[in-house]
Scaffold this active site. Structure first.
Site, PDB file in Angstrom:
ATOM      1  N   SER A  58      45.868  39.055  34.018  1.00  0.00           N
ATOM      2  CA  SER A  58      45.978  38.805  35.446  1.00  0.00           C
ATOM      3  C   SER A  58      44.638  38.395  36.054  1.00  0.00           C
ATOM      4  O   SER A  58      43.577  38.847  35.634  1.00  0.00           O
ATOM      5  CB  SER A  58      46.503  40.055  36.155  1.00  0.00           C
ATOM      6  OG  SER A  58      45.678  41.170  35.892  1.00  0.00           O
ATOM      7  N   GLN A 107      42.084  38.958  38.687  1.00  0.00           N
ATOM      8  CA  GLN A 107      41.845  40.292  39.245  1.00  0.00           C
ATOM      9  C   GLN A 107      40.395  40.464  39.647  1.00  0.00           C
ATOM     10  O   GLN A 107      39.525  39.658  39.325  1.00  0.00           O
ATOM     11  CB  GLN A 107      42.202  41.351  38.196  1.00  0.00           C
ATOM     12  CG  GLN A 107      41.389  41.229  36.909  1.00  0.00           C
ATOM     13  CD  GLN A 107      41.838  42.211  35.843  1.00  0.00           C
ATOM     14  OE1 GLN A 107      41.206  43.232  35.645  1.00  0.00           O
ATOM     15  NE2 GLN A 107      42.933  41.868  35.149  1.00  0.00           N
ATOM     16  N   HIS A 145      37.724  44.192  40.698  1.00  0.00           N
ATOM     17  CA  HIS A 145      37.677  45.648  40.777  1.00  0.00           C
ATOM     18  C   HIS A 145      36.910  46.069  42.020  1.00  0.00           C
ATOM     19  O   HIS A 145      35.884  45.472  42.362  1.00  0.00           O
ATOM     20  CB  HIS A 145      37.009  46.225  39.526  1.00  0.00           C
ATOM     21  CG  HIS A 145      37.632  45.742  38.254  1.00  0.00           C
ATOM     22  ND1 HIS A 145      38.942  46.013  37.920  1.00  0.00           N
ATOM     23  CD2 HIS A 145      37.134  44.988  37.251  1.00  0.00           C
ATOM     24  CE1 HIS A 145      39.216  45.453  36.750  1.00  0.00           C
ATOM     25  NE2 HIS A 145      38.139  44.821  36.334  1.00  0.00           N
ATOM     26  N   LYS A 188      35.062  50.301  38.919  1.00  0.00           N
ATOM     27  CA  LYS A 188      35.329  49.871  37.547  1.00  0.00           C
ATOM     28  C   LYS A 188      34.481  48.647  37.171  1.00  0.00           C
ATOM     29  O   LYS A 188      35.015  47.608  36.799  1.00  0.00           O
ATOM     30  CB  LYS A 188      36.821  49.563  37.363  1.00  0.00           C
ATOM     31  CG  LYS A 188      37.244  49.409  35.898  1.00  0.00           C
ATOM     32  CD  LYS A 188      38.679  48.905  35.807  1.00  0.00           C
ATOM     33  CE  LYS A 188      39.082  48.648  34.364  1.00  0.00           C
ATOM     34  NZ  LYS A 188      40.393  47.986  34.259  1.00  0.00           N
ATOM     35  N   GLU A 197      32.592  46.442  34.611  1.00  0.00           N
ATOM     36  CA  GLU A 197      32.880  46.335  33.173  1.00  0.00           C
ATOM     37  C   GLU A 197      32.090  45.197  32.552  1.00  0.00           C
ATOM     38  O   GLU A 197      31.641  44.270  33.231  1.00  0.00           O
ATOM     39  CB  GLU A 197      34.384  46.151  32.933  1.00  0.00           C
ATOM     40  CG  GLU A 197      34.979  44.895  33.522  1.00  0.00           C
ATOM     41  CD  GLU A 197      36.505  44.853  33.405  1.00  0.00           C
ATOM     42  OE1 GLU A 197      37.136  45.921  33.426  1.00  0.00           O
ATOM     43  OE2 GLU A 197      37.045  43.756  33.299  1.00  0.00           O
ATOM     44  N   HIS A 247      38.062  37.455  38.106  1.00  0.00           N
ATOM     45  CA  HIS A 247      38.003  37.089  36.691  1.00  0.00           C
ATOM     46  C   HIS A 247      39.386  37.228  36.056  1.00  0.00           C
ATOM     47  O   HIS A 247      40.298  37.851  36.621  1.00  0.00           O
ATOM     48  CB  HIS A 247      37.000  37.970  35.935  1.00  0.00           C
ATOM     49  CG  HIS A 247      37.341  39.432  35.960  1.00  0.00           C
ATOM     50  ND1 HIS A 247      37.007  40.262  37.019  1.00  0.00           N
ATOM     51  CD2 HIS A 247      37.990  40.232  35.062  1.00  0.00           C
ATOM     52  CE1 HIS A 247      37.427  41.495  36.770  1.00  0.00           C
ATOM     53  NE2 HIS A 247      38.027  41.496  35.590  1.00  0.00           N
ATOM     54  N   ARG A 284      45.111  42.794  41.701  1.00  0.00           N
ATOM     55  CA  ARG A 284      45.592  41.575  41.042  1.00  0.00           C
ATOM     56  C   ARG A 284      46.164  40.588  42.052  1.00  0.00           C
ATOM     57  O   ARG A 284      46.620  40.977  43.121  1.00  0.00           O
ATOM     58  CB  ARG A 284      46.675  41.907  40.015  1.00  0.00           C
ATOM     59  CG  ARG A 284      46.261  42.902  38.947  1.00  0.00           C
ATOM     60  CD  ARG A 284      47.416  43.191  38.009  1.00  0.00           C
ATOM     61  NE  ARG A 284      47.071  44.160  36.983  1.00  0.00           N
ATOM     62  CZ  ARG A 284      47.165  45.474  37.131  1.00  0.00           C
ATOM     63  NH1 ARG A 284      47.636  45.969  38.259  1.00  0.00           N
ATOM     64  NH2 ARG A 284      46.828  46.287  36.154  1.00  0.00           N
ATOM     65  N   LYS A 326      52.882  42.241  37.176  1.00  0.00           N
ATOM     66  CA  LYS A 326      52.551  43.528  37.770  1.00  0.00           C
ATOM     67  C   LYS A 326      52.338  43.395  39.278  1.00  0.00           C
ATOM     68  O   LYS A 326      52.332  42.308  39.837  1.00  0.00           O
ATOM     69  CB  LYS A 326      51.301  44.114  37.102  1.00  0.00           C
ATOM     70  CG  LYS A 326      51.482  44.456  35.628  1.00  0.00           C
ATOM     71  CD  LYS A 326      50.210  45.072  35.055  1.00  0.00           C
ATOM     72  CE  LYS A 326      50.382  45.446  33.593  1.00  0.00           C
ATOM     73  NZ  LYS A 326      49.139  46.037  33.029  1.00  0.00           N
TER      74      LYS A 326
END
Length: 422
Positions: free
Chosen positions: A111, A113, A115, A138, A140, A281, A300, A306
């Site tokens: 997806s 998305q 954070h 989050k 990452e 991203h 998302r 989802k």
């Protein structure tokens, strides 16, 4: 409960996720790593193996695969042995591992998305706990194991304007008003507030466009690209291969148009990207190491069945564009160990190092750190007092503990290690 020092280092059995976007059977690095460490694990060639989770997150907790250490859940063991985390980690994060370590094997686009940052995550969790399960941020990082493709960050505004000007189907879904505002401001030196506002309006126009309009224009664009010579300049100018691939994976999805807003980034093995808060991203293809703060918060907006939270995403994004190459995250050579390369992002929750022990070295010591760490073996084989280090082995190492491994000369060893750098 065993508390001797040797039992503060032990192997883990880690959770595998079978998300639909994962690679199938033997094409999945996740499946092969899990099989390498667990002879009872048998993968199926028709099943997707998407993620290997290493850590204490409740959605995929690791367990201790050592009968001498109790309890078996890593999270429970850490709570009973909090000193294993290290004094600095315990003081800052409490009695749990602050990072989640993963391997991803991506066969189709994930997806689109971003954070949330820490304060935003707390607000989202308080208002929608069913959608945002925890209050943590989050950040990452992804480190390529194979060639790894993704969308990462907004393109320079001039590139986005060029696509909107040259692709009528894109302009139709963005909307005439936002498109005109961006094109009228394009060419102004620097990134002005007016230009950023116009870009945001274009992206929001795309993401809120009527489904029927998106589908109609995507069909027109796909048909037009399919009629082009795949070797032609025009095909490449339209990002033809990627658009056709994503439309095959997610037919009619608005996310297919997002490739004209976000950079397509291709990492070679060992290259990394760091995904800070609010950076849009989407992973597209390949195998990677991933490390993040211990959270599962995702906002998302496309390429997914989802839950999509388009209003939240459009408001939170960082719209500053930059060239794709600027998204690469640099690694540095460890000054005290010639076999270690360090990826240290600007967050306290985690860092990762790559350990490459060459063929000529038969004995190597994984040095102690002042935080707990998890080591994953990608290639090679060695022996240690805590058991074998072989492809797929996952080892928990408590703070201030070291591990000496012995291997045969003539074979190299590749490992990745996640830890906190405080």
């Amino acid at each position: 409960m065993a508390t001797s020092s040797e039992n503060f280092v032990f192997p883990l059995k880690c959770a595998v996720k079978n998300n639909a976007w994962g690679r199938l059977g033997a094409s999945s690095e996740v499946a092969k790593l899990r099989q390498g460490s667990d002879p009872d694990f048998k993968y199926d060639e028709e099943t997707p193996y998407a993620e290997l989770w290493m850590g204490t997150h409740p959605n995929g907790p690791s367990v201790i695969s050592n009968s001498q250490v109790e309890p078996s859940a890593l999270k429970d063991w850490i709570k009973k042995n909090p000193e294993s985390l290290g004094e600095k980690v315990l003081l800052k994060f409490g009695d749990d591992l602050p990072f989640l370590f993963k391997v991803l094997s991506v066969n189709k686009g994930l997806s689109i998305q971003a954070h949330p940052n820490k304060s935003h995550a707390e607000k989202l969790h308080a208002s929608q706990p069913d959608k945002y399960a925890d209050p943590n941020h989050k950040p990452e990082m992804a480190i390529a194991l194979t060639e790894f493709e993704g969308l990462c960050g907004f393109r320079p505004i001039a590139e986005i304007a060029s696509y909107i000007e040259g692709i009528p189907e894109l302009r139709a879904v963005v909307g005439e008003g936002p498109s005109a505002a961006l094109l009228n401001n394009n060419g102004v030196d620097g990134t002005t507030p007016a230009l950023l506002a116009a870009q945001k309006a274009c992206f929001k126009g795309l993401m809120t466009c009527e489904v029927e309009t998106v589908e109609k224009n995507l069909v027109k664009l796909v048909q037009r690209i399919q009629a082009m010579d795949p070797e032609s300049t025009e095909f490449h100018k339209h990002n033809g291969e990627l658009l056709l691939r994503l439309n095959t994976q997610y037919p009619g999805d608005v996310g297919c148009f997002v490739i004209y807003f976000l950079n397509r980034t291709v990492l070679q093995p060992g290259q990394a990207i760091f995904l800070e808060a609010n950076l849009p991203h989407a992973y597209l293809d390949g195998n990677c190491i991933e490390c993040m703060a211990c959270s599962d918060n995702v906002v998302r907006c496309g390429l997914t069945p989802k839950f999509k939270d388009v209003p939240t995403l459009c408001e939170m994004l960082n719209y500053n564009g930059k060239p794709s190459a600027d998204n690469l995250f640099p690694s540095v050579q460890d000054s005290s160990d010639p076999y270690v390369t360090v990826y240290n992002p600007p967050v306290p929750d985690f860092a990762v190092c790559k350990i490459e022990v060459p063929e000529s070295v038969s004995e190597y010591t994984i040095s102690p750190k002042d935080s707990a760490s998890i080591v994953l073996v990608i290639e090679g084989e060695a022996q240690s007092d805590v058991g074998p280090f072989q492809r797929g082995s996952t080892i928990f190492i408590s703070a201030h503990k070291s591990v000496t491994i012995k291997k045969k000369k003539g074979a190299s060893l590749l490992m990745f290690r996640a830890y906190c750098e405080l």
